[in-house]
Design an enzyme around this catalytic site. Structure first.
Site, short mmCIF file in Angstrom:
data_model
loop_
_atom_site.label_atom_id
_atom_site.label_comp_id
_atom_site.label_asym_id
_atom_site.label_seq_id
_atom_site.Cartn_x
_atom_site.Cartn_y
_atom_site.Cartn_z
N LYS A 106 -27.77 9.54 72.22
CA LYS A 106 -28.46 9.88 73.47
C LYS A 106 -29.86 10.32 73.13
O LYS A 106 -30.11 10.86 72.04
CB LYS A 106 -27.73 11.00 74.20
P1 NAD Z 1 -31.65 9.35 88.68
O1 NAD Z 1 -32.81 10.02 88.09
O2 NAD Z 1 -31.77 7.94 89.14
O3 NAD Z 1 -31.10 10.18 89.93
C1 NAD Z 1 -30.77 11.54 89.89
C2 NAD Z 1 -30.79 12.01 91.34
O4 NAD Z 1 -30.29 13.34 91.38
C3 NAD Z 1 -32.20 12.03 91.92
O5 NAD Z 1 -32.16 11.50 93.22
C4 NAD Z 1 -32.56 13.51 91.90
O6 NAD Z 1 -33.48 13.86 92.92
C5 NAD Z 1 -31.21 14.16 92.11
N1 NAD Z 1 -31.13 15.51 91.58
C6 NAD Z 1 -31.63 15.99 90.41
N2 NAD Z 1 -31.34 17.29 90.27
C7 NAD Z 1 -30.62 17.63 91.36
C8 NAD Z 1 -30.00 18.83 91.78
N3 NAD Z 1 -30.07 19.94 91.05
N4 NAD Z 1 -29.34 18.82 92.97
C9 NAD Z 1 -29.26 17.71 93.72
N5 NAD Z 1 -29.81 16.55 93.36
C10 NAD Z 1 -30.48 16.50 92.19
O7 NAD Z 1 -30.47 9.51 87.61
P2 NAD Z 1 -29.16 8.62 87.46
O8 NAD Z 1 -29.46 7.54 86.50
O9 NAD Z 1 -28.59 8.30 88.80
O10 NAD Z 1 -28.21 9.65 86.68
C11 NAD Z 1 -27.46 10.64 87.36
C12 NAD Z 1 -26.33 11.11 86.46
O11 NAD Z 1 -25.52 9.99 86.10
C13 NAD Z 1 -26.76 11.76 85.15
O12 NAD Z 1 -25.83 12.75 84.80
C14 NAD Z 1 -26.67 10.62 84.17
O13 NAD Z 1 -26.48 11.06 82.83
C15 NAD Z 1 -25.43 9.92 84.68
N6 NAD Z 1 -25.32 8.51 84.26
C16 NAD Z 1 -26.30 7.60 84.56
C17 NAD Z 1 -26.13 6.29 84.16
C18 NAD Z 1 -27.12 5.20 84.52
O14 NAD Z 1 -26.81 4.02 84.27
N7 NAD Z 1 -28.25 5.50 85.11
C19 NAD Z 1 -24.99 5.91 83.43
C20 NAD Z 1 -24.01 6.87 83.15
C21 NAD Z 1 -24.20 8.16 83.58
#
Ligand code: NAD
Length: 475
Positions: A106
């Site tokens: 990561k």
């Molecule tokens: P992203 O940046 O696209 O979206 C995150 C969203 O959460 C944003 O809309 C942001 O405004 C909101 N946010 C941030 N802090 C917040 C809070 N304290 N309260 C409420 N909303 C909040 O990120 P993502 O890619 O969707 O990732 C989200 C989660 O999913 C993370 O934990 C990431 O590790 C996990 N994840 C992502 C992927 C991927 O393919 N993108 C894959 C596996 C896991």
């Protein structure tokens, strides 16, 4: 009363140790699997806005029992070494659980991406890629990053391009990162893959009567009241597919600036547009707004999907969570203490290492596509269509010869005759992966009397496979 909260890394380690205690691992092997192999910290400067700005980045490699190692790169001011190491460990367990042949890694850059212009972010990303490349922490054969919070297709394209310039003789250079745009070596269906995987995970849950009984949930997805935290890449796609394709009701969405609620269901595309235009959920028409974003997690609902950050369900609020099923779309949203509290209260948790594995699964397909240099389905699609047409023609000829008057509906013919596109193949591979992994967890959950939750079962499946690969290597 203030409650002591466990760090993300401690939570992951406690959950791992709990699962390992049910296993008969060779002496020392538990420690070998648990520890993070290495973490590289880099501080680099980029000249922007007339001065040099220094940025701190990390790339952690948790386990190299399989290579390349794989894991996203996060852009956030909250990035720390501890967080990156916890996320890298989860990547190891996740890849093992869904049988994707990678070790876990990561990365993170301590930056608020919203504070910089696009060209500035590009310069920072290219420089970070250079630093990673110097240490083989980005490479198609050794370490393959992907998008995570705060990064997406755009950043992956910059990284792939920067890597290619540094390694012009590497014919597989494009496989150095996944989650790239389709026009730049990406794969159909990667952008929505994690959200799609969350949807498939929920579908699979509803195919398991024992799991539904444990959660006290009946019926199907249609009509279920869902609360989602975070409408980013993962949360948006999951909420959109569950509401528009499965008729679930998204009754609340919690974001950074507050939460919006509507018991009849929110229109997710309109809400996403509203966030893009206004920067938050406040004033979204037809919904009740509260500034207390975290409070939305305590609303009564059938399914709670935290899809933002880690540690949001913890010892402080676990008692007030009013749902039967939590689907961890984010990594680490439930701390180890909250996990125990919720388990005692009979809440079923579909764990992160399974629920959000759609991203890495489709990343694997993208990497394979990059190494083969060919789109999936290119060789067989028309051949399949020709074969199906032969069968349809033969059936119609037989029917005409015997005067049976059978006609195949044009809808059937359209669907049957069409060869699968890359997107359909990706969805099929993802669905198959999500079904298979749930079944492997469920089997342990239901057959081992001492295992009383899906997370422990997921760890056991995963650790068992990793220990087998160490054994095969002679360790
Ligand atoms: P992203 O940046 O696209 O979206 C995150 C969203 O959460 C944003 O809309 C942001 O405004 C909101 N946010 C941030 N802090 C917040 C809070 N304290 N309260 C409420 N909303 C909040 O990120 P993502 O890619 O969707 O990732 C989200 C989660 O999913 C993370 O934990 C990431 O590790 C996990 N994840 C992502 C992927 C991927 O393919 N993108 C894959 C596996 C896991």
């Amino acid at each position: 009363m203030s409650v002591e909260l466990t760090s993300f890394r401690d939570s992951v380690e406690r959950m791992f140790t709990h699962a390992a205690s049910f296993m008969d691992l060779a002496p020392g092997l538990e420690e070998k699997i648990r520890v993070c192999n290495s973490t590289y910290t880099v501080r680099f400067g980029v000249r922007l806005r007339g001065q040099i700005h220094t940025f701190t980045g990390y790339r952690s490699v948790h386990s190299e029992h399989m290579e390349p190692v794989k894991g996203g790169i996060r852009y956030s001011l909250d990035v720390t070494q501890d967080e990156v190491e916890a996320l890298a460990a989860l990547m190891t367990y996740k890849c093992s659980l869904v049988e994707v042949p990678f070790g876990g890694s990561k990365g993170g850059l301590c930056i608020d991406p919203r504070a910089w212009e696009e060209h500035e972010l590009e310069a920072i990303t290219r420089r970070f890629t250079y630093e990673l490349s110097r240490r083989n922490l980005i490479s198609p054969s050794q370490n393959v990053p992907a998008p995570d919070m705060g990064t997406g297709e755009r950043e992956m394209a910059w990284m792939a391009d920067a890597y290619k310039r540094l390694h012009p003789d590497d014919i597989n250079a494009r496989g150095c990162v996944t989650g790239k745009p389709l026009s730049f070596g990406g794969i159909a269906g990667r952008v929505e893959a994690t959200g799609r995987g969350v949807q498939y995970a929920i579908h699979e849950f509803f195919r398991h009567p024992d799991a539904m009984k444990a959660a006290g949930i009946e019926g199907g997805v249609a009509g279920k009241r869902i609360v989602v935290q975070g409408l980013g890449n993962v949360g948006y796609h999951a909420a959109k597919f569950l509401s528009t394709e499965d008729d679930a009701r998204i009754i609340a969405v919690a974001e950074r600036d507050g939460a919006v609620m509507n018991p009849n269901g929110l229109n997710i595309d309109e809400l996403r547009l509203h966030i893009a235009e206004t920067g938050g959920v406040r004033d979204f028409p037809g919904a009740e707004y509260t500034q207390h974003s975290l409070g939305a997690l305590e609303l009564e609902c059938d399914i709670l999907i935290p899809a933002a950050v880690e540690g949001v369900i913890n010892a402080e609020n676990a008692d007030r969570i009013q749902t039967r099923l939590i689907v961890e779309a984010a990594n680490g949203p439930v701390t180890a203490e909250a996990d125990s509290i919720l388990k005692k209260r009979g809440v079923v948790i579909i764990p992160d290492m399974y629920a959000n594995a759609g991203g890495v699964t489709v990343s694997y397909f993208e990497w394979v596509k990059n190494l083969t240099h060919m789109r999936f389905g290119r060789m067989e699609r028309r051949e399949q269509e020709a074969r199906h047409l032969t069968l349809v023609n033969e059936l119609e000829r037989l029917s005409a010869d015997r005067g049976l008057g059978w006609t195949l509906s044009s809808n059937f013919k359209d669907r049957y005759l069409r060869g699968a596109s890359e997107l359909e193949l990706v969805r099929s591979g993802l669905d198959d992966t999500m079904r298979g992994a749930f079944q492997s967890m469920a089997e342990i959950w239901h057959t081992n009397d001492r295992v009383d939750d899906l997370r422990t079962a997921a760890y056991i499946v995963s650790i068992d496979r990793i220990s087998q690969s160490y054994r095969a290597m002679g360790l």
